[in-house]
Design a protein around this motif. Structure first.
Motif, PDB file in Angstrom:
ATOM      1  N   MET A 133      43.496  43.907  44.556  1.00 46.09           N
ATOM      2  CA  MET A 133      42.796  45.148  44.200  1.00 46.09           C
ATOM      3  C   MET A 133      41.460  44.858  43.538  1.00 46.09           C
ATOM      4  SD  MET A 133      44.174  47.748  45.355  1.00 46.09           S
ATOM      5  CE  MET A 133      43.252  49.051  44.530  1.00 46.09           C
ATOM      6  N   CYS A 134      41.422  43.817  42.723  1.00 46.34           N
ATOM      7  CA  CYS A 134      40.178  43.497  42.030  1.00 46.34           C
ATOM      8  C   CYS A 134      39.110  43.083  43.047  1.00 46.34           C
ATOM      9  CB  CYS A 134      40.445  42.390  41.015  1.00 46.34           C
ATOM     10  SG  CYS A 134      39.118  42.192  39.830  1.00 46.34           S
TER      11      CYS A 134
ATOM     12  N   LYS B  54      37.852  46.184  44.759  1.00 40.18           N
ATOM     13  CA  LYS B  54      36.919  46.901  43.896  1.00 40.18           C
ATOM     14  C   LYS B  54      35.545  46.227  43.883  1.00 40.18           C
ATOM     15  CE  LYS B  54      37.948  49.024  40.274  1.00 40.18           C
ATOM     16  NZ  LYS B  54      38.244  49.321  38.869  1.00 40.18           N
TER      17      LYS B  54
ATOM     18  N   LEU C 222      40.160  52.633  48.167  1.00 43.02           N
ATOM     19  CA  LEU C 222      40.107  52.964  46.735  1.00 43.02           C
ATOM     20  C   LEU C 222      40.123  54.468  46.504  1.00 43.02           C
ATOM     21  CD1 LEU C 222      37.486  50.354  45.509  1.00 43.02           C
ATOM     22  CD2 LEU C 222      39.924  50.422  44.925  1.00 43.02           C
TER      23      LEU C 222
END
Lengths: 405, 405, 405, 405
Positions: C288-289, C292, C310
């Motif tokens: 997820m990081c 992002k 997202l």
């Protein structure tokens, strides 16, 4: 006949209840135990909470289930409990309410005023014990609190026993009153024995606190709900009027012989044991069938009360924190005496006052003891920062007046 | 007397049920409706599932609640429903089971063999309609399916009606049989009306599938559970034996006058309407009270059956997929005739065969129609890849033999 | 340091989970196990079912709890299970999913395409076994099905294992899809061992049937829900695009070194064991990081896909029973190529087809065996009158097309 | 693009949540709202209660659902609420927590110490209001309590608002702490408006009492659970250490640019509004990813804290009713300084004291007013015989000491 090794019973509250000993089967199959199917746990509360029609049999099976869990917990913590003691504690729990009569507490004061249901439970256990060649002796000793390991009695009957845990859990489940939900799982996980007494580990403190408060809420919202009170008063008055009519020689057909026996005889405590076999045939059906028969009786008071109960046309009831002035009752009574042409001495069937009492925590009876990590213990009412203070141990009283609608 | 504006009833299944119209109050307060408090929804199923003691009154309140929700949904989707139709549909739901007699289906064939409970419900509604100056007319039209908007009738009584949704939800709740849990919420959210008929949006397909399968599981696991079957057969045989004894002039005290009436008279369809007021006083209490009285009757067959039912000492029952050979029954019958000294013509009270039938989905009755996004519709049995095929529409039959233990 | 004797963990699904052996504590406290806290059990299903955010750690604790119950049941039925075998079965269950990577199944084919998660679980167990001086050996043998008592392996991994029971129970709980609720309690009560194999007693037949159907419903309604599919395809395409960019030498910052490692290296099966310690630091957070970070990357394809995931702006997806005509895909592809100025070879990131498969019951794998009262056994697919026929063993396939909104 | 008319979302707590207005869709689809998916409602509580991984997005959807129900209730009681006000109240509820940063309250004091999350929520609403051409104006007025009908604000934010009702219901659901279950249904049914203020009808008294006590229990058992406290202190110390290292010029790679911004800048209240767009990209992922990167940092304090949090190797914490003697802290500090070779000024990362506060009922803020049948009102703390007395309004304070294990 070979009995099954074990049997599981579906229970909406706990999932499954397992019966795993032949003696438990025998007791459950006994007509005295099966009778509990025909006694509603919450008497007339279903007039307000339509789901609350569960039975004493279901409750005592539930309490038995919690006892099984509690014993597993205690044993897993190294508390010594022999198989015989285990069976005894389970049997005592199964039978703890076997002495309840029709409509449970509601008619305790009318039909069996001279004996408490706990005594009746004991006498019936003793009667069954004879039939079963003494196999219930340990159960009886535990029930009477004469057994050496007193924590077993405390599990059956104490401030935090499986009886209370089950009836709170079960009654909130069947009424749908979510405020009464208790964390019985957690409480049971936190039970242990310290110096021979049942105690609760510190980590269970909030669950016990919640248990006591749920009980308080269930009292006000359900058990002492004003419409439930009104219905129970009406039921009691029906029985009293029937007794009075019989006593006065008025003809009154009672469809059930057992009920007729208890309405007619003025039993003293000494007579009861002889009357036990008759008592053990008595249940809600006998009472309801009589009320259905009496709704057309010529006595207008009896007729009115019976119709009221059957059709849910109950007393109007008003509660307050102070006693009612005598004037109000007086005035209502005269009103009815005139309007309904009822004898002044009978007007109390239509207008009366009384009080309802609720104790959160009884300081003088069994106590709930908290065991701290450092090994010290305290009564819950003395633990810093709980909601249960000595002041809550005082009974809270409300006063009511019932009149016709 | 000013009626309250609305009333909420705690229900463990749905949380709260709201009653918000004076006519609904009047109907609920009517003695004919209150009688449903004394008829258990699942008759003798509580002998196996101790929690299953909920009443017809509770079920019809539940079905009413689902009807309220369904109407809100349909209106929010732009379906035109007038306030009068809304009230009519709610009243029809409340009263759809008012014609049930004691122990619901179990005694339908004994006490009221010439009329179905649906007809009785209708006649009682018509009776009440007179009392209420025609205020139930729309409800009656909807119930009879003579009202123009047929989807309202389908909601009250169809393959996917609020009656079935409530009894599945309620019966699985009170028995604790989690396999029967249905997604009534989702089904109701997916209901809509297409070409005047009640249909289910495509997104609700799996929920309907699940609904049908839950029903199937509830049938085999609960409604046709062999011990439940055995108990119901015992109850039916008790009533038949009582009728026979009365017919043969044997003295038999029946504690309830209403029950005596129906046991004694051989009512034809034409007689029923006149007998309605008596029928409307009859409930489970009358039957149970009689059974309790008869457990000491001198007729050994009646005595044996009554004691069996009261003490849960039921028939031994065996189920299989093929019919039983006549020999087995014959042999058992002779055994009992000799051993119990029972007349050969009466031995069928102790040994008999029969069949239990379960239909998952009735192709010939009302259908469940699925509405696809493109506006097309299909009967669920024709939707690709569902579990409900035409083969499942065939009834599944099991054969049983009941004998004494 | 003295470890606590036992620890209880609150679980909303089962109430409480008890950990009662020091080795279980050690395994749970291990960083490789704690990593499972950061891997969501249902990957991206929470984009449709917002409650479905429970973790692999929670699921494996739940499966462990069911294993504890199943072992208690089997032992109570006289099946011989030694304490060491018991501990082994519990450990194997705790660790059965320890080899899952980020977003569970969703990324299995991208980041670790050469090895299945079951193999990874095994290798990690073996790694931990070295650390723990061989204390996991029995667990490993049970997991690999090389242990003599094969029913223990079947409990860990079979058609009716504690893994499936927990994920169905837990996933329906957290999604709120009541159609998926299973009677795990009853199934476990009905398990026994016959000729060394795990079997289900006849009385549990309906519960197993229900279990299989719940699984089917959960597949269509949840696991293969079209929006969930669309999200998972988007996630896979993000990883593929990142791999492609890296491969093409485009600068791409990967915030997590572990993720960078797996995106960059083209690992063969032989390389994996060496890479295990890195794999064991990888979880949902790394992925997820990165996403992002990449939502502002200059590559418009990557940027678009990351922003879509997202902000829940997912592919439009359409499902049908037949494969899609090639034309449709072709046409959509050309549309995007022109409109978005995307290279023809990259247009598959925006328009593609595929298939989703659901098998109710795998005849070729482990079977579910029913044990009848007469001692005979049958595979469930051969039991008369069940819904599970051989036809249901055939996989059901659906075809999908994904395009941009 | 035509928006769907309505959308239903499965919620395990309430069943279904219905979204039925295009503006609600737009707000929910907004990236600022979708960000709440990546912020856990209960921060690190899942380290103790593994089920407690639900998100701020889920909570705000739940609060919105309760708001919908409350508005239906109030309207059914004749309270005038326009469609615009209704939409405004729903939007204000949906967005009431949009200003929460990573790990909710846990990092409020570190990353955003100069502004409360309520202010951030307001500023973000105002920002979105510009984008949406003023369509959020009523919502903003209600949120700020400048709207004339103040009961709408009280529903959004008061002593008995839908925020608190949802978080208690949801947090007890996901933790499995049954002691926290509240009767939100009943409370909402009992809400009404009196003299323009939100009040509770007398019949809801016990439910409110239970609500307050559940909150109290949830505080001690969950929110202020000592392990949860220890974890949150560790998280705060990680951020503080990172800030300190950056400030001291030590190289520290921060994988997320947004997090780097907030760690580096010393923002004043005036700077915040300009920084809002960056704030709105920050969530739990940024923080966890940084902690994962830092677990191998050369600064041993940072490394130790990060590893501790990732592997659940937390501070040892001890709570008591009195403040800790300074000596104890002093002694521990010196111990660490020596043993770990940590600078004296840094030893507070390993040993420190503090206090946790819990207020049951805040007399000075919004009050809970009970409406009696006679039309009079009282603050709940003044109602006779409730458990909520003025004494309970005093905050209860506990003192803690945290040290290394």
């Amino acid at each position: 006949m070979s009995l099954p090794k074990y049997k599981i019973i579906n229970d909406p509250v706990y999932g499954f209840i397992t019966i795993d000993h032949p003696l438990l089967f025998k007791v459950i199959e006994h007509p005295y135990y099966q009778r509990l199917r025909r006694i509603q746990q919450m008497a007339l509360a279903s007039l307000v909470y339509p789901g609350a029609v569960h039975t004493r049999l279901h409750h005592s099976l539930g309490a038995y289930h919690l006892m099984c869990n509690a014993l597993i917990q205690l044993k897993s913590k190294g508390i010594s409990i022999t198989p015989e003691e285990e069976l005894g504690a389970k049997l005592a729990t199964l039978l703890h309410d076997v002495g309840h009569g029709p409509f449970s507490h509601a008619l305790e004061t009318t039909l069996m005023s001279v004996v408490k249901h706990e005594d009746l439970s004991l006498w019936i256990m003793e009667y069954m014990n004879d039939e079963l060649d003494g196999q219930l002796q340990t159960a009886i000793d535990i029930f009477k609190n004469t057994y050496t390991k007193s924590f077993l009695h405390q599990l059956v009957s104490g401030q935090l026993d499986v009886d209370r845990m089950d009836y709170l859990a079960r009654d909130s489940f069947f009424t749908g009153v979510s405020e009464g939900v208790i964390g019985y799982d957690r409480i049971i996980k936190m039970l242990t024995v310290h110096n021979g007494e049942l105690v609760v580990e510190e980590k269970g403190l909030h669950s016990v606190e919640k248990f006591l408060l749920s009980r308080r809420i269930m009292y006000w919202q359900v058990y002492l709900h004003k419409t439930v009170l009104a219905a129970e008063k009406m039921l009691v008055n029906i029985m009293r009027r029937a007794q009075q009519l019989i006593h006065n020689g008025i003809e009154l057909s009672v469809p059930s012989k057992a009920l007729q026996y208890f309405l007619t005889k003025k039993l003293q405590r000494n007579d009861i044991q002889a009357a036990l076999p008759i008592f053990c045939t008595l249940d809600d059906v006998d009472v309801m069938c009589a009320i259905k028969a009496w709704e057309n009786h010529t006595d207008l008071i009896l007729q009115h009360l019976c119709r009221g109960l059957l059709n849910r046309n109950l007393y109007k009831i008003h509660l307050q924190n102070e006693p009612f002035e005598n004037d109000i009752l007086q005035q209502k009574s005269m009103e009815y005496a005139t309007k309904l042409n009822v004898d002044g001495s009978d007007v109390h069937y239509f207008a009366f006052t009384g009080e309802a009492i609720n104790t959160l925590y009884n300081l003088h009876e069994e106590r709930i003891t908290i065991l701290f990590k450092d090994g010290s213990t305290k009564d819950i009412s003395e633990v810093n920062n709980t909601l249960v203070h000595k002041t809550f141990a005082n009974p809270v009283k409300k006063f009511y007046i019932c009149t016709l609608k």
